[in-house]
Structures are given as C-alpha cells and as structure tokens.
Enzyme design. Structure first.
Site, short mmCIF file in Angstrom:
data_model
loop_
_atom_site.label_atom_id
_atom_site.label_comp_id
_atom_site.label_asym_id
_atom_site.label_seq_id
_atom_site.Cartn_x
_atom_site.Cartn_y
_atom_site.Cartn_z
N HIS A 75 0.84 -1.31 0.13
CA HIS A 75 0.25 -0.20 0.31
C HIS A 75 0.63 1.25 0.12
O HIS A 75 0.29 2.27 -0.58
CB HIS A 75 -0.87 -0.08 1.36
CG HIS A 75 -2.19 -0.88 0.69
ND1 HIS A 75 -2.09 -2.34 0.83
CD2 HIS A 75 -3.44 -0.81 0.07
CE1 HIS A 75 -3.28 -2.75 0.26
NE2 HIS A 75 -4.01 -1.97 -0.40
N ARG A 126 -10.75 3.65 -1.82
CA ARG A 126 -10.26 3.08 -0.46
C ARG A 126 -10.66 3.73 0.65
O ARG A 126 -10.01 4.30 1.41
CB ARG A 126 -8.92 2.55 -0.72
CG ARG A 126 -8.60 2.11 -1.20
CD ARG A 126 -6.55 1.40 -1.78
NE ARG A 126 -6.45 0.09 -2.76
CZ ARG A 126 -5.72 0.50 -4.25
NH1 ARG A 126 -5.69 1.57 -4.34
NH2 ARG A 126 -5.34 -0.46 -4.26
N ARG A 176 -15.52 1.81 -1.56
CA ARG A 176 -15.31 0.35 -0.86
C ARG A 176 -15.39 0.78 0.83
O ARG A 176 -14.47 1.52 1.13
CB ARG A 176 -13.81 0.14 -0.99
CG ARG A 176 -13.54 -1.11 -0.80
CD ARG A 176 -12.32 -2.00 -1.04
NE ARG A 176 -11.03 -1.01 -0.33
CZ ARG A 176 -10.16 -1.90 -0.58
NH1 ARG A 176 -9.69 -2.31 -1.59
NH2 ARG A 176 -9.44 -1.10 -0.33
N GLU A 229 -11.15 -11.19 -4.30
CA GLU A 229 -9.62 -10.91 -4.05
C GLU A 229 -9.29 -12.06 -3.25
O GLU A 229 -8.09 -11.97 -2.78
CB GLU A 229 -9.25 -9.08 -3.97
CG GLU A 229 -10.46 -9.39 -2.82
CD GLU A 229 -10.10 -8.03 -1.47
OE1 GLU A 229 -9.15 -7.27 -2.62
OE2 GLU A 229 -11.00 -7.26 -1.17
N ASN A 237 -4.76 -7.28 -6.80
CA ASN A 237 -3.71 -6.96 -5.96
C ASN A 237 -3.16 -7.88 -4.84
O ASN A 237 -2.75 -9.04 -4.69
CB ASN A 237 -3.13 -5.76 -4.93
CG ASN A 237 -3.55 -4.67 -6.13
OD1 ASN A 237 -2.74 -4.74 -7.00
ND2 ASN A 237 -4.01 -3.89 -5.99
N ASP A 238 -4.69 -8.58 -4.47
CA ASP A 238 -5.13 -9.07 -3.19
C ASP A 238 -4.98 -10.88 -3.36
O ASP A 238 -4.55 -11.78 -2.81
CB ASP A 238 -6.44 -8.62 -2.68
CG ASP A 238 -5.81 -7.85 -1.24
OD1 ASP A 238 -4.44 -8.22 -0.68
OD2 ASP A 238 -5.49 -7.46 -0.72
N ARG A 258 2.34 -9.44 -0.45
CA ARG A 258 2.64 -8.42 -1.70
C ARG A 258 2.98 -6.83 -1.04
O ARG A 258 4.03 -5.91 -1.91
CB ARG A 258 0.88 -7.93 -1.91
CG ARG A 258 0.76 -7.02 -0.67
CD ARG A 258 -0.97 -7.21 -1.05
NE ARG A 258 -1.82 -5.19 -1.64
CZ ARG A 258 -2.82 -4.73 -1.47
NH1 ARG A 258 -3.63 -5.22 -1.26
NH2 ARG A 258 -2.38 -3.79 -2.02
N CYS A 294 -10.02 -3.62 -10.45
CA CYS A 294 -9.53 -2.37 -9.79
C CYS A 294 -8.16 -2.46 -8.66
O CYS A 294 -7.54 -1.66 -7.94
CB CYS A 294 -9.88 -1.79 -8.27
SG CYS A 294 -10.70 -2.71 -7.25
C1 PEP Z 1 -6.41 -5.55 -4.75
O1 PEP Z 1 -6.81 -6.03 -3.78
O2 PEP Z 1 -6.09 -5.55 -5.94
C2 PEP Z 1 -7.33 -3.99 -4.34
C3 PEP Z 1 -7.47 -3.12 -5.56
O3 PEP Z 1 -7.27 -3.58 -3.18
P1 PEP Z 1 -6.19 -3.05 -2.34
O4 PEP Z 1 -5.11 -2.82 -3.27
O5 PEP Z 1 -6.64 -1.80 -1.54
O6 PEP Z 1 -5.72 -4.52 -1.14
MG MG Z 2 -7.66 -6.24 -1.75
#
Ligand code: PEP
Ligand code: MG
Length: 582
Positions: free
Chosen positions: A207, A314, A351, A449, A472-473, A483, A520
C-alpha cells in the site's frame, strides 16, 4: 563517488534532487514542515519536552530505592548528559531552522546522524551508548507526541532550501529516502512536495507503493539498504522506470538523466491531449476508465485526466494514523459526500474499510499476529465491529443522497459473510429511516480478491449487482506471496497461469450473466496488461489517475476482436509472459 542501489520500480519517471532521510523510530513520528514563522514556537515545544524528560529522569534518580544497583544511577546520569548533549541539541535546532522540519522529525533525523557516528567508534563502551541515546530520544518523542497538537497539515510547498553544502539555489527538489513508510505516513507526505521516494522495504503492490503511485512521482521500493547508504543531502537520481537510485551522480550521468527527464515530460504532454478522447478500441469497443482514490480531494486528479467515475475509493485511508480514534459517522459522511460532489454526477464506488495486513490502523505494523494478511482484515474486521461498520454504512448511504454511489465490500469469501453484510446494510437503512435522515440508493458490489471468491462466483453473482477484481490480493493469496515483502517480489506474478484463469473466468461469468465487472487492482493500471485484459473481455478498468492516459493510449491502438484469440492463447500457455509481446 557515484553508486547505484537497485529496488523495485513502482512509479514512473525520473527525479533528481537532494536526499531527505526519514529515520525510523520505535515511536510513531509525525513528519511535516512547519511555516518559517513557526520556528520559535517549534523550538519552544521541543525545549518544553526536553525539560519534562530531564525532570522525569531526575525524579527517577531521587526516588530510586536505597538498595538499587549503583549502575542504575550512573545510567540515569548518562541519559541526562545525553539529553543535554550539544551535538543533539544544536543539530536538532538546525533541522528546524534550516529545513523547517517539525520537532519530532528533526529529532529523529539528528538521532540517525549521531547514531552513524556511534557505529563508527572504535571504543565498545562508547558504541554501546547509542542505545542510551535512542532511549532518551524516545522519551522526548513520547512526550512530544502526548503533548502535541493534532498533526498540522504540512503546507503545500517544499521547504525553503538554504543549502548547507554546495548549492546556493533555492527550491532544490527533495527526494525522500526511508527504511519504511506506512501508508498513513505516505498520505501525510502526499500533501508536501517531494520529487520522489525510495524505501528499503515493500513490494510493488504494497500500500505504500500504491500511494506513491497515486502521487505520480518516481518511486522505488524494496531498495534494501538504501536508507543506510545514503546520507542527508546527498544528490540522488531516482529512476522509477528501472527501479534504481543513483547516489552522488557524476556530471555525465546527471546530464543523461536530465535528458531522460525532459523526454518523459514531453511524453506526458503528448498523453495529456488524450484527456477528452473517448476510450474506444479500433474496432469500436467502448471502455470505461475509472479512478482509484484515497481521499475526497483526489477527485480533482481523477477529473483532470477525464476519468468517468471513481471505481475504488479506499475508505480506510480516513481511518489510518489516528491513534485509535476512528472517524465517526458525521466525519465519514462529509468525506464521502465531498467525493460524490467532487465527481459532479459521475459514479463513485466507495469500498468499506479495509484495514489490517500492510494497512494497520496505527503507523506501526501489526507484529502481534504472525500472518496479518490472513487475519482480521477488511470485511472480517468490519463484521467483528458491527457498531463501527454500521457507522460507515450509514455514512455511505447518506452520501448516496447526493449522487451516484456504489458500495463495494472487500475480502469476502463465505456465504455467511455475504449474508451478514447484506443484513447490516439493510439495518443501516432502517436506522436512517427511523431517524428520518435522507439516504440514497446504492448498487452493491463485492471485491473478488480471495481465490475462494473467484471459485464460487455463482454465490457472488446471486447476491451482488457488480463485481470488482482486486488483482493485488488475488495474486497475493493465489500464489502465497506477501505483496509487501520485497524478498519475494520477483514471485509476485500477475501472469501466473493460475491468476489469469481466475481473472478470465470471473470476467467471462459476469459477462455471461450481464453483471458489471471491473478490475481495480494495479494490473488495471499497467499499460503492459491493457491488451491482455481487453482480449479477456474486460471493458471497465479502475486505476490511479496517473495511469489513466497511458492505458487509454493502449486502448486507442488496440483491436479488441483480434486480441480475443491471442488472449485465449495466453491463457492456454504454461508460460504466458513469453506471449505477452505478441
Ligand atoms: C486489490 O487487492 O487489488 C485492491 C484493489 O485492493 P487493495 O490494493 O486496497 O487491497
Ligand atoms: Mg485488496
């Protein structure tokens, strides 16, 4: 002497400037710039905290039991001496005077500088005094924190540069170098003017990296020992495309990167012309490009690049770095309403809070749990704290009275979680009705995710109006790769066949059922992935505003019909990366 430090490229472009080292401390430290006219008050604030700590240490000495070991009294003497030490006092004052750092930042910066001197000492006894100095500084920091006013927003400008060493020009760009920065820290820095960022730790989709990308400035994370190799004020170049920091560059290297920097600016200028061009492929397929935001004010950046809405707000960034004091319903309502109004009628997808893992509520990482990414994160935390969750849901529903709002739920995996979440949304509505408070309709969506969610789409499609893939997740949990951990960053692979199967199946199933589907995660904002996602049938992408025009350019050059069979071949391949150029 010129040398390079390698890390992970997270945000494009070249930055050339002086290094500002942010020292790590065991106490959460606020970093912000004070106004020049606040210098005396800041020095006085520091002095008051030092006086308090001196008194505290003297009291400890006086109250010491008669039978206490003699070393204890001696140690307190050493601490008192260090507290008055000229190198510490004068150095800290200098950072406040000349760089306009706040007292806490100045203190940790000077601590870092002195610590290095201690490390180089031959004498073991003296070397060990470093730990004492750290303890003394921590005492002062704790008092400053306790006595501090709420952290003031830093002024939207770089500090005045009265360069101590070489340069007599003002406004030298500043580049931030730190061991680690929490997402909350990054948000603070977002309001300042840094030309680039480098951190020792972090993965490409941590993040911290995501916020750096949202600032649209060159950034490198996972650069291992960068913060130890660089000194305050060193000249550095950050190459955000290659993931390299060059320290103390020679004139030839500086000239070369200066040229690259100008080329980059020209390219940005060219892309800016695409702002009002509709994102349509060569064969006429319309694509929706949405923005990911962290704060209501980010809507300006979204509109500036022609985003058609917010695909991911977010909301957790409203909750972080507040020393446990969560935003109440009213504060959240105002923030969501500001975002909705800021988009002037375009949809805003909010979200619900996703804290935990590498987005702790407080600045410090959650070390109490072995696997925070698998712990009480996102919707799991919300369902464990129903009063907090209802506050947020009511705030979002109220904001929906001001414009189009979509409500997005993170990290769902179980039917039970879906049921509880939907029940709480109903309850929030009823509560507002009972209060007679205005609220609006929302479309409700789920993030896909967690692999379990991608593998039980039927369940999700039965309950939700739309889905949004958080790559991402999804990558993190499919491949078991943290990550945020730079040591396994090379294994974090969006093109792993398992990841692609899950993404492709989710898009195809939503298409078949006529449900909205978007991506996203960071994959949506990577121009190298645009053609593949188009070929898989994706028509809605959400990403940081800084990525939108580069992705649009790819879309304008693409023929979606021709890409579909190629995307299928990529899906069928054991080594998809090899086909991605094709
Ligand atoms: C993701 O996991 O791809 C996502 C968009 O949420 P975050 O990156 O905030 O976990
Ligand atoms: Mg996520």
């Amino acid at each position: 002497m010129t040398f390079a430090v390698h890390g992970l490229a997270v945000a494009r472009g070249i930055a050339i400037g002086r290094a500002v080292l942010v020292a790590s401390s065991r106490v959460d430290v606020a970093h912000y710039f004070i106004q020049p006219e606040e210098t005396e008050a800041e020095l006085a604030r520091l002095q008051a905290s030092r006086a308090f700590v001196a008194e505290e240490l003297q009291r400890l000495q006086q109250d010491m039991p008669k039978d206490a070991p003699g070393e204890l009294a001696a140690l307190l003497d050493v601490h008192l001496m260090l507290l008055q030490d000229e190198a510490l006092t004068a150095g800290v004052a200098q950072w406040i005077h000349e760089r306009h750092y706040n007292a806490e930042w100045a203190l940790t910066t000077q601590l870092e500088a002195i610590s290095r001197q201690f490390d180089e000492m031959e004498d073991e006894y003296l070397r060990e005094r470093k730990a004492d100095l750290e303890q003394v500084v921590e005492r002062v920091l704790r008092h400053l924190k306790g006595a501090a006013q709420p952290v003031a927003a830093p002024p939207p400008r770089a500090p005045r540069q009265q360069d101590l060493l070489l340069d007599d020009t003002l406004d030298v760009p500043l580049v931030l170098v730190a061991h680690d920065l929490s997402p909350a820290d990054m948000l603070q820095f977002k309001k300042s003017v840094f030309a680039g960022f480098v951190t020792d730790v972090g993965g490409k989709t941590s993040h911290t990296a995501i916020v750096a990308r949202s600032m649209d400035i060159p950034a490198v994370v996972g650069a291992r020992s960068a913060s130890h190799l660089v000194r305050q004020d060193d000249w550095v170049i950050i190459d955000g495309d290659a993931g390299v920091m060059i320290v103390d560059p020679s004139p030839i290297i500086l000239a070369e990167y200066g040229f690259k920097q100008r080329q980059g600016e020209l390219e940005r200028g060219r892309l800016a012309r695409l702002k009002n061009t509709p994102a349509v492929t060569l064969d006429g397929q319309k694509v929706e490009l949405l923005a990911n935001i962290e704060q209501p004010t980010d809507t300006r950046a979204a509109l500036a690049v022609g985003a058609l809405g917010v695909g991911l707000f977010r909301s957790e960034f409203l909750f972080m770095g507040r020393q446990g004091k969560l935003p109440d319903e009213e504060e959240q309502y105002r923030a969501y309403r500001d975002a909705v109004e800021g988009m002037h009628g375009l949809p805003v997808t909010i979200r619900t809070v996703d804290v935990g893992a590498d987005k702790p509520l407080d600045d410090r990482r959650d070390s109490a749990h072995l696997n925070p990414a698998l712990g009480l994160r996102a919707i799991r935390w919300s369902l464990a704290e129903p009063a907090m969750f209802l506050n947020q849901l009511r705030a979002i529903l109220r904001a929906a009275a001001h414009g189009q709002v979509h409500l997005l739920i993170p990290m769902l995996a179980h039917a039970g979680e879906i049921r509880q979440t939907l029940e709480l949304i109903d309850k929030a509505r009823e509560q507002l009705d009972r209060r007679g408070q205005a609220h609006g309709p929302v479309r409700i969506g789920a993030m896909i995710e967690v692999p379990a969610a991608a593998l039980s789409l039927r369940l999700f499609l039965r309950h939700f109006d739309f889905l949004s893939i958080g790559t991402n997740d999804l990558i993190q949990y499919t491949l078991a790769i943290d990550r945020a951990d730079e040591s396994v960053a090379h294994l974090f692979d969006p093109l792993h066949p398992a990841v692609l199967q899950l993404v492709a199946a989710t898009i195809a199933e939503c298409d078949a059922q006529g449900k909205g589907i978007s991506v996203c995660g960071e994959m949506a904002g990577d121009p190298a992935m645009t053609r593949l996602l188009l070929g898989l049938g994706l028509r809605s992408f959400s990403m940081h505003p800084s990525q939108i025009l580069a992705v649009k350019q790819e879309i304008l050059r693409a023929d979606a019909g021709k890409l579909a069979p190629w995307a299928q071949a990529v899906l069928d391949s054991d080594e998809p990366a090899e086909l991605l150029g094709g």
